[in-house]
Scaffold this active site. Structure first.
Site, PDB file in Angstrom:
ATOM      1  N   LEU A   1       9.492  14.479  -2.474  1.00 38.15           N
ATOM      2  CA  LEU A   1       9.809  13.086  -2.148  1.00 38.15           C
ATOM      3  C   LEU A   1       8.729  12.437  -1.299  1.00 38.15           C
ATOM      4  O   LEU A   1       8.586  11.221  -1.273  1.00 38.15           O
ATOM      5  CB  LEU A   1      11.149  13.018  -1.409  1.00 38.15           C
ATOM      6  CG  LEU A   1      12.380  13.507  -2.191  1.00 38.15           C
ATOM      7  CD1 LEU A   1      13.606  13.462  -1.289  1.00 38.15           C
ATOM      8  CD2 LEU A   1      12.597  12.653  -3.433  1.00 38.15           C
TER       9      LEU A   1
ATOM     10  N   GLY B   1       5.924  14.110   5.595  1.00 36.35           N
ATOM     11  CA  GLY B   1       5.998  13.519   6.928  1.00 36.35           C
ATOM     12  C   GLY B   1       5.464  14.472   7.965  1.00 36.35           C
ATOM     13  O   GLY B   1       4.794  15.453   7.655  1.00 36.35           O
ATOM     14  N   GLY B   2       5.788  14.180   9.230  1.00 36.43           N
ATOM     15  CA  GLY B   2       5.304  15.001  10.335  1.00 36.43           C
ATOM     16  C   GLY B   2       5.852  16.399  10.333  1.00 36.43           C
ATOM     17  O   GLY B   2       5.310  17.291  10.963  1.00 36.43           O
ATOM     18  N   PHE B   3       6.960  16.652   9.647  1.00 35.64           N
ATOM     19  CA  PHE B   3       7.570  17.965   9.638  1.00 35.64           C
ATOM     20  C   PHE B   3       7.264  18.728   8.356  1.00 35.64           C
ATOM     21  O   PHE B   3       7.871  19.734   8.068  1.00 35.64           O
ATOM     22  CB  PHE B   3       9.091  17.839   9.810  1.00 35.64           C
ATOM     23  CG  PHE B   3       9.486  17.358  11.168  1.00 35.64           C
ATOM     24  CD1 PHE B   3       9.742  18.248  12.184  1.00 35.64           C
ATOM     25  CD2 PHE B   3       9.559  16.001  11.441  1.00 35.64           C
ATOM     26  CE1 PHE B   3      10.081  17.801  13.456  1.00 35.64           C
ATOM     27  CE2 PHE B   3       9.904  15.553  12.703  1.00 35.64           C
ATOM     28  CZ  PHE B   3      10.161  16.454  13.712  1.00 35.64           C
ATOM     29  N   GLY B   4       6.332  18.235   7.541  1.00 38.28           N
ATOM     30  CA  GLY B   4       5.983  18.936   6.323  1.00 38.28           C
ATOM     31  C   GLY B   4       6.455  18.170   5.096  1.00 38.28           C
ATOM     32  O   GLY B   4       6.898  17.031   5.168  1.00 38.28           O
TER      33      GLY B   4
ATOM     34  N   VAL C   1       8.733  16.967   2.059  1.00 39.54           N
ATOM     35  CA  VAL C   1      10.163  16.740   1.865  1.00 39.54           C
ATOM     36  C   VAL C   1      10.465  16.841   0.368  1.00 39.54           C
ATOM     37  O   VAL C   1       9.827  16.162  -0.445  1.00 39.54           O
ATOM     38  CB  VAL C   1      10.586  15.350   2.394  1.00 39.54           C
ATOM     39  CG1 VAL C   1      12.095  15.171   2.247  1.00 39.54           C
ATOM     40  CG2 VAL C   1      10.173  15.199   3.852  1.00 39.54           C
TER      41      VAL C   1
ATOM     42  N   ASP D   1       6.318  18.964  23.261  1.00 38.85           N
ATOM     43  CA  ASP D   1       7.293  19.148  24.346  1.00 38.85           C
ATOM     44  C   ASP D   1       7.025  20.454  25.091  1.00 38.85           C
ATOM     45  O   ASP D   1       7.928  21.257  25.314  1.00 38.85           O
ATOM     46  CB  ASP D   1       8.716  19.132  23.790  1.00 38.85           C
ATOM     47  CG  ASP D   1       9.763  18.879  24.886  1.00 38.85           C
ATOM     48  OD1 ASP D   1       9.393  18.342  25.949  1.00 38.85           O
ATOM     49  OD2 ASP D   1      10.939  19.224  24.678  1.00 38.85           O
TER      50      ASP D   1
END
Length: 291
Positions: free
Chosen positions: A9, A12-15, A17, A112
């Site tokens: 799809l 993004g920043g997390f890999g 999708v 973080d």
């Protein structure tokens, strides 16, 4: 769920999708890359996950000695961490961050880094935890710069409009100051609220003993402490361009640990020599002399 990752799809920043189906009918977007591709001895390992009757959970390895903050707070019945142990923990954490920055493809920013996210196993090996805010970036691309503010107050990069690997370096510098001083990162009752400002104030007065954790009772090599302090303040420089890389941080910390160990070995040898001299002296006094 994704039919062998058939339909992407987007990314993004997390890999990446992927499109998928939950229970064969409900359409879902599946993000999997981030957690599955991160493997390093100084990062907490993902063991597995649970999806049972609506209960979702990520399962990580168990870290028996809790986190770094737990051992610095003084509120728990735990032994005081020696300076050499703190240096080893700092090196472990730095190695984990270095892997995220240059060992991962694409590289990752944790976002973080703080003392409660540095976990300790039964041998006090440190591992970075909590990738909930981590972000993945393509190398050689301006996308490594993010304007999304994330993290914990006190540890946050003052250059919040330019989030990159240097933001992790800043946060690590704050953690290093926390390890050295055993002071709160932000203390409303202190002369200077933020730990960097307080350390700078005390430094101007020229007494490093006022900076170091009093629980150490001066049991440290001053050279290693000064070098570590300079490093921490360099990491926490307000300007990201003046901060070292995590690889440079590791190199300096290893020098600090070597200096500390040399001092301890030298002191041990001196104690051994002193003990030997005492034994010789004792023997000559008690053995009957010929008359």
């Amino acid at each position: 769920m994704t039919n062998n990752f058939q339909r992407a799809l987007g990314e993004g920043g997390f890999g990446i999708v992927y499109h998928g189906y939950l229970n064969g009918s409900e359409e879902v977007a599946v993000k999997v890359e981030l957690l599955l591709r991160v493997h390093h001895t100084n990062l907490v390992s993902l063991v597995g996950y649970c999806d049972e009757r609506g209960h979702l959970a990520l399962i990580y390895e168990y870290m028996s000695n809790v986190d770094l903050k737990h051992h610095l707070s003084g509120k728990h019945d735990v032994s005081i961490l020696k300076w050499s142990t703190r240096l080893r923990i700092a090196i472990d954490a730095a190695l984990g961050l270095e892997y995220l920055h240059i060992g991962c493809r694409p590289s990752m920013v944790h976002r973080d880094v703080k003392s409660t996210n540095i976990l300790l196993d039964d041998q006090f090996t440190a591992k970075i935890a909590d990738f909930g805010l981590s972000r993945s970036f393509q190398l050689g691309d301006e996308s490594h710069i993010s304007t999304v503010v994330a993290g914990t107050p006190g540890y946050l990069d003052p250059e919040t409009g330019r989030l990159s690997e240097m933001s992790d370096v800043y946060s690590f510098g704050i953690v290093l100051l926390e390890m050295m001083t055993n002071q709160r990162v932000i203390d409303q009752n202190r002369e200077k609220r933020h730990i960097t400002e307080w350390v700078a104030l005390v430094l101007n007065r020229g007494d490093i003993t006022k900076i170091m954790d009093p629980n150490l009772y001066g049991d440290y090599n001053s050279n290693s402490v000064w070098k570590a302090l300079e490093l921490a303040m360099s990491c926490a420089n307000p300007s990201s361009e003046k901060r070292p890389s995590m690889s440079q941080v590791i190199s300096v910390l290893k020098e600090c640990l070597t200096s500390e160990n040399l001092m301890r070995n030298k002191n041990h040898d001196m104690e051994s020599d002193s003990s030997l001299e005492l034994t010789k002296s004792f023997d000559t006094e008690v053995v009957p002399r010929a008359r």
